[in-house]
Design an enzyme around this catalytic site. Structure first.
Site, PDB file in Angstrom:
ATOM      1  N   CYS A  77     -54.147 -32.803  71.849  1.00 27.16           N
ATOM      2  CA  CYS A  77     -53.501 -31.496  72.044  1.00 27.16           C
ATOM      3  C   CYS A  77     -52.009 -31.510  71.759  1.00 27.16           C
ATOM      4  O   CYS A  77     -51.556 -30.906  70.790  1.00 27.16           O
ATOM      5  CB  CYS A  77     -53.767 -30.999  73.467  1.00 27.16           C
ATOM      6  SG  CYS A  77     -55.482 -30.482  73.749  1.00 27.16           S
ATOM      7  N   THR A 125     -57.114 -23.141  70.590  1.00 28.66           N
ATOM      8  CA  THR A 125     -55.675 -23.048  70.372  1.00 28.66           C
ATOM      9  C   THR A 125     -55.429 -22.781  68.894  1.00 28.66           C
ATOM     10  O   THR A 125     -55.729 -23.625  68.039  1.00 28.66           O
ATOM     11  CB  THR A 125     -54.972 -24.339  70.813  1.00 28.66           C
ATOM     12  OG1 THR A 125     -55.285 -24.594  72.180  1.00 28.66           O
ATOM     13  CG2 THR A 125     -53.461 -24.217  70.656  1.00 28.66           C
ATOM     14  N   ASN A 133     -47.394 -26.299  75.894  1.00 24.25           N
ATOM     15  CA  ASN A 133     -47.470 -27.680  75.431  1.00 24.25           C
ATOM     16  C   ASN A 133     -46.156 -28.147  74.823  1.00 24.25           C
ATOM     17  O   ASN A 133     -45.777 -29.318  74.956  1.00 24.25           O
ATOM     18  CB  ASN A 133     -48.613 -27.838  74.427  1.00 24.25           C
ATOM     19  CG  ASN A 133     -49.953 -28.048  75.123  1.00 24.25           C
ATOM     20  OD1 ASN A 133     -50.016 -28.161  76.342  1.00 24.25           O
ATOM     21  ND2 ASN A 133     -51.008 -28.087  74.349  1.00 24.25           N
TER      22      ASN A 133
END
Length: 445
Positions: free
Chosen positions: A269, A129, A217
């Site tokens: 995350c 990411t 996210n």
């Protein structure tokens, strides 16, 4: 000729991806710069807890009796270059110390080491990411430093800890950012099995592929913080956030998932991804587009402080000095041993700093928790954690905790007060056993 696949970085993402690629029938070579990690993986063991991953490794790692032998591990970049047709880069992108921005040093180092050994035609695929714009820069690096005909693609990961094996073998979507038909064709070959099973295959450009993970996210974090904001309102208005979530969740436009109010999200995350997204938006001159994420982050962190306040009220309202507090849960979520940015440990740590005698129990996260918070007390079972406690905090929704016998715990607790920080316990069962039950966003429940 069948494709040969390499995986650069064998942490949580890389180890899972390597094992899954072997399960899909490819010959796979994984690389890491930490020899101890390679030694462990070569023995079919993993340095983290992830349901089903060790079993998957055992089916394919070379040298294990009965395995396919399709999966090996190495520390040699030269071996990686000679072996692979498709190279997946799966290294970590943590938050920079003292900043919101993403630390790209591991990704940059991986590409710098990989490029010179790519002496033949190959496809490098980024899965980490990264901030939008990184792929274009890394493609230029490959073009400058790789001797062979090398292309770059970006293929973001969407793993959920606790479900990583399932999510890799049966993804809910495969997203690829490519600049050529050849790269698309190779990735269609890699993911042929899940695509045949019905996984959507989304082809796009570099920037969009990079944005997909952070956008997803950010949306999930916003949904969690939304219901936690509603929990704050319910606390003030004597409402019930669980019933509120149930009612609005029946609306198909909203849906029921990620609407359980509690102490909020954590892990490696969501928190760092939304912060890195804000930082990158600022660099691009569009920081106002994501100012709402600051409040999402603020709401999330506020829930931890509120749980500390509830616990202080439960033991008398003035101080934690001389009070024993049992904390059920250390990991940021169940079915994982990951304690990074764990709300449970954050709450435990705050109470400890305020003078409370805190004892923590978690089914899988004890070793990692001890390393991160060595000054906390730890117990070998939930019963031992609760022994002598003035208040019990339920902060990670493990199935084991939902199945506890409140009557047995009540026999060893000093006071029968339980605070449900995940709105996951059966309040009726606990009350029947003589406990005072209190949940976040449910002052009357």
């Amino acid at each position: 000729m069948a494709l040969k696949i390499t995986v650069i970085g064998t942490g949580y993402l890389g180890a899972t991806h390597a094992a899954a690629m072997a399960e899909l029938g490819f010959e796979v070579l994984g690389l890491d710069v930490v020899p101890e990690k390679i030694e462990m993986l070569s023995a079919g063991k993993v340095p983290m807890y992830e349901p089903g991953l060790e079993e998957l490794l055992a089916r394919h790692v070379t040298g294990i009796e009965g395995s396919s032998g399709r999966l090996r591990f190495t520390t040699s970049w030269e071996e990686i270059g000679e072996f692979g047709d498709v190279h997946f880069v799966c290294v970590n992108t943590p938050q920079k110390h003292g900043e919101y921005a993403c630390d790209m040093s591991y990704v940059d180092s991986a590409f710098e080491s990989l490029a010179p050994v790519l002496t033949r035609t190959a496809l490098v695929v980024g899965k980490s990411t990264v901030p939008v714009g990184s792929a274009e820069r890394l493609a230029a690096l490959l073009a400058e430093k790789a001797p062979g005909d090398v292309e770059l693609a970006w293929n973001p990961e969407f793993l959920r800890e606790g479900f990583a094996v399932q999510d890799t073998l049966h993804p809910d979507r495969v997203v690829v950012g490519v600049t050529s038909e050849r790269a698309e064709k190779l990735l269609r070959e890699v993911y042929a099995t899940p695509v045949e099973e019905g996984s959507p295959f989304v082809v796009t450009d570099y920037p969009t592929a990079e944005l997909v993970k952070t956008a997803a996210n950010s949306f999930l974090a916003t949904k969690i913080s939304f219901i936690n904001a509603m929990a704050e309102i319910c606390e003030a208005a004597d409402g019930d956030v669980v019933k509120l979530a149930e009612a609005i969740g029946h609306d198909e436009r909203i849906g029921k998932k990620f609407l359980r109010a509690g102490v909020g999200f954590g892990g490696g995350c969501l928190p760092k991804d939304i912060r890195a997204f804000m930082a990158r938006a600022g660099e691009l001159g569009v920081d106002q587009a994501l100012t709402f994420l600051r409040e999402v982050d603020s709401i999330n962190m506020r829930r931890r402080g509120h749980m500390v306040e509830l616990a202080r009220d439960a033991v008398g309202g003035d101080s934690f000095l001389g009070k024993r507090v049992a904390v059920l849960g250390a990991t940021f979520k169940p079915d994982s041993d990951d304690v990074r940015d764990s709300p449970a440990l954050n709450v435990a740590g705050q109470i400890h700093l305020q003078g409370g005698q805190v004892t923590v129990y978690d089914p899988k996260g004890m070793e990692n928790a001890r390393r991160l918070f060595p000054t906390l007390g730890y117990a070998e079972s939930a019963l031992d954690a609760v022994r002598g406690a003035d208040v019990v905090l339920h902060l990670t929704e493990w199935r084991e905790f939902r199945e506890l016998d409140p009557a047995a715990l009540g026999e060893v607790a000093s006071s029968r007060i339980v605070l449900d920080g995940r709105n996951a316990l059966d309040c009726g069962k606990w009350r029947e056993a003589g406990w005072t039950y209190r949940a976040m966003g449910r002052p009357r429940a």
